[in-house]
Design an enzyme around this catalytic site. Structure first.
Site, PDB file in Angstrom:
ATOM      1  N   GLY A  12       0.773  -1.237   0.000  1.00  0.00           N
ATOM      2  CA  GLY A  12       0.000   0.000   0.000  1.00  0.00           C
ATOM      3  C   GLY A  12       0.801   1.282   0.000  1.00  0.00           C
ATOM      4  O   GLY A  12       0.302   2.317   0.436  1.00  0.00           O
ATOM      5  N   SER A  13       2.025   1.270  -0.541  1.00  0.00           N
ATOM      6  CA  SER A  13       2.801   2.514  -0.528  1.00  0.00           C
ATOM      7  C   SER A  13       2.169   3.574  -1.435  1.00  0.00           C
ATOM      8  O   SER A  13       2.185   4.759  -1.104  1.00  0.00           O
ATOM      9  CB  SER A  13       4.259   2.252  -0.903  1.00  0.00           C
ATOM     10  OG  SER A  13       4.379   1.844  -2.249  1.00  0.00           O
ATOM     11  N   ASN A  14       1.601   3.177  -2.573  1.00  0.00           N
ATOM     12  CA  ASN A  14       0.927   4.158  -3.425  1.00  0.00           C
ATOM     13  C   ASN A  14      -0.353   4.668  -2.767  1.00  0.00           C
ATOM     14  O   ASN A  14      -0.676   5.854  -2.872  1.00  0.00           O
ATOM     15  CB  ASN A  14       0.627   3.578  -4.811  1.00  0.00           C
ATOM     16  CG  ASN A  14       1.778   3.757  -5.762  1.00  0.00           C
ATOM     17  OD1 ASN A  14       2.277   4.861  -5.944  1.00  0.00           O
ATOM     18  ND2 ASN A  14       2.229   2.669  -6.363  1.00  0.00           N
ATOM     19  N   MET A  90      -3.901  -6.643  -7.716  1.00  0.00           N
ATOM     20  CA  MET A  90      -3.333  -7.653  -8.602  1.00  0.00           C
ATOM     21  C   MET A  90      -4.386  -8.548  -9.256  1.00  0.00           C
ATOM     22  O   MET A  90      -4.164  -9.735  -9.472  1.00  0.00           O
ATOM     23  CB  MET A  90      -2.314  -8.500  -7.819  1.00  0.00           C
ATOM     24  CG  MET A  90      -1.175  -7.673  -7.233  1.00  0.00           C
ATOM     25  SD  MET A  90      -0.326  -6.612  -8.418  1.00  0.00           S
ATOM     26  CE  MET A  90       0.552  -7.829  -9.371  1.00  0.00           C
ATOM     27  N   ARG A  91      -5.530  -7.964  -9.583  1.00  0.00           N
ATOM     28  CA  ARG A  91      -6.586  -8.692 -10.291  1.00  0.00           C
ATOM     29  C   ARG A  91      -7.052  -7.862 -11.472  1.00  0.00           C
ATOM     30  O   ARG A  91      -7.110  -6.640 -11.371  1.00  0.00           O
ATOM     31  CB  ARG A  91      -7.801  -8.915  -9.390  1.00  0.00           C
ATOM     32  CG  ARG A  91      -7.525  -9.717  -8.200  1.00  0.00           C
ATOM     33  CD  ARG A  91      -8.794 -10.182  -7.482  1.00  0.00           C
ATOM     34  NE  ARG A  91      -8.393 -11.259  -6.631  1.00  0.00           N
ATOM     35  CZ  ARG A  91      -8.218 -12.513  -7.003  1.00  0.00           C
ATOM     36  NH1 ARG A  91      -8.489 -12.877  -8.221  1.00  0.00           N
ATOM     37  NH2 ARG A  91      -7.785 -13.422  -6.166  1.00  0.00           N
ATOM     38  N   LEU A  92      -7.425  -8.535 -12.534  1.00  0.00           N
ATOM     39  CA  LEU A  92      -8.061  -7.835 -13.642  1.00  0.00           C
ATOM     40  C   LEU A  92      -9.463  -7.420 -13.221  1.00  0.00           C
ATOM     41  O   LEU A  92     -10.176  -8.187 -12.571  1.00  0.00           O
ATOM     42  CB  LEU A  92      -8.148  -8.735 -14.878  1.00  0.00           C
ATOM     43  CG  LEU A  92      -6.857  -8.951 -15.644  1.00  0.00           C
ATOM     44  CD1 LEU A  92      -7.082  -9.951 -16.782  1.00  0.00           C
ATOM     45  CD2 LEU A  92      -6.329  -7.654 -16.203  1.00  0.00           C
ATOM     46  N   ILE A  93      -9.849  -6.226 -13.576  1.00  0.00           N
ATOM     47  CA  ILE A  93     -11.205  -5.751 -13.305  1.00  0.00           C
ATOM     48  C   ILE A  93     -12.144  -6.410 -14.318  1.00  0.00           C
ATOM     49  O   ILE A  93     -11.844  -6.483 -15.506  1.00  0.00           O
ATOM     50  CB  ILE A  93     -11.268  -4.210 -13.416  1.00  0.00           C
ATOM     51  CG1 ILE A  93     -10.325  -3.564 -12.394  1.00  0.00           C
ATOM     52  CG2 ILE A  93     -12.687  -3.704 -13.251  1.00  0.00           C
ATOM     53  CD1 ILE A  93     -10.673  -3.821 -10.942  1.00  0.00           C
ATOM     54  N   ASN A 107      -5.388   3.163 -13.105  1.00  0.00           N
ATOM     55  CA  ASN A 107      -4.343   2.281 -12.604  1.00  0.00           C
ATOM     56  C   ASN A 107      -2.978   2.940 -12.781  1.00  0.00           C
ATOM     57  O   ASN A 107      -2.786   3.770 -13.665  1.00  0.00           O
ATOM     58  CB  ASN A 107      -4.366   0.959 -13.382  1.00  0.00           C
ATOM     59  CG  ASN A 107      -3.388  -0.062 -12.826  1.00  0.00           C
ATOM     60  OD1 ASN A 107      -3.250  -0.219 -11.616  1.00  0.00           O
ATOM     61  ND2 ASN A 107      -2.706  -0.767 -13.706  1.00  0.00           N
ATOM     62  N   HIS A 109       1.104   1.723 -13.281  1.00  0.00           N
ATOM     63  CA  HIS A 109       1.879   0.539 -13.633  1.00  0.00           C
ATOM     64  C   HIS A 109       3.363   0.920 -13.707  1.00  0.00           C
ATOM     65  O   HIS A 109       3.700   1.970 -14.266  1.00  0.00           O
ATOM     66  CB  HIS A 109       1.409  -0.006 -14.989  1.00  0.00           C
ATOM     67  CG  HIS A 109       2.093  -1.272 -15.380  1.00  0.00           C
ATOM     68  ND1 HIS A 109       1.793  -2.485 -14.799  1.00  0.00           N
ATOM     69  CD2 HIS A 109       3.082  -1.508 -16.282  1.00  0.00           C
ATOM     70  CE1 HIS A 109       2.568  -3.417 -15.327  1.00  0.00           C
ATOM     71  NE2 HIS A 109       3.357  -2.849 -16.228  1.00  0.00           N
TER      72      HIS A 109
END
Length: 192
Positions: A12-14, A90-93, A107, A109
């Site tokens: 959770g740094s972002n 880390m999941r596709l929406i 997002n 990246h």
């Protein structure tokens, strides 16, 4: 003021950089919820420090992605979330959330997309021996890191090991993401 939920799976740094930007007055938005698919994720501790409500779930306890996304959608709508902000989720929406939030899921990246999409983008860049990589902020679509780009910033990684490359890229992420979110939220207010 735009309301948004952060989706995260890890440390959770972002997410913390976004919450700090709100506290400093650099980001005019309200984070109404943290969503995580990892009930043990460190991001939950960070959310507690910022008094952010959280919802954690285990995808395997649902019959399908559509089922857990429908539950998330009800929660997001009840909280009035205008945006979904992915910060290491880390999941596709899936289709449920994509249909409900068109061009309102964002997002970040750790590469200069379209180069090095998917998992371990920094490792991919180092293995390819490129001198620079970077950070991309983009809208989310049904693909893996394929949505329309909003902003990019280069980061030099020549001669770096994985730890140093990660440190350099995250330092840029923590500055770029809140700044881009502010621009997106303001533009949406103007064109509302």
């Amino acid at each position: 003021m735009k309301k948004f939920a952060i989706f995260a799976s890890g440390s959770g740094s972002n997410a913390e950089a976004i919450w700090q930007a709100i506290d400093r007055g650099d980001l005019s938005g309200e984070c109404v919820l943290l969503v995580t698919d990892k009930p043990e994720a460190k991001v939950l501790e960070r959310a507690d420090r910022f008094n952010i409500a959280s919802f954690s779930f285990e995808p395997k306890t649902y019959a399908s992605k559509a089922e857990f996304e429908q539950e998330l959608l009800v929660l997001l709508q009840a909280l009035g979330a205008d945006y979904i902000v992915l910060a290491g989720y880390m999941r596709l929406i899936g289709d449920v959330l994509l249909a409900a939030y068109p061009k309102h899921i964002i997002n970040i990246h750790p590469s200069l997309l379209p180069a090095f999409p998917g998992k371990d983008a920094i490792g991919q860049a180092l293995a390819a021996n490129v001198p620079t990589s970077g950070v991309t902020v983009h809208y989310v679509d049904a693909g893996m890191d394929t949505g329309p780009m909003i902003a990019q910033q280069e980061v030099e990684i020549a001669g770096c090991d994985a730890m140093e490359a990660t440190r350099r890229i995250q330092a840029v992420e923590h500055q770029l993401y809140p700044r881009v979110l502010q621009q997106v939220f303001i533009q949406q207010e103007v064109f509302k």
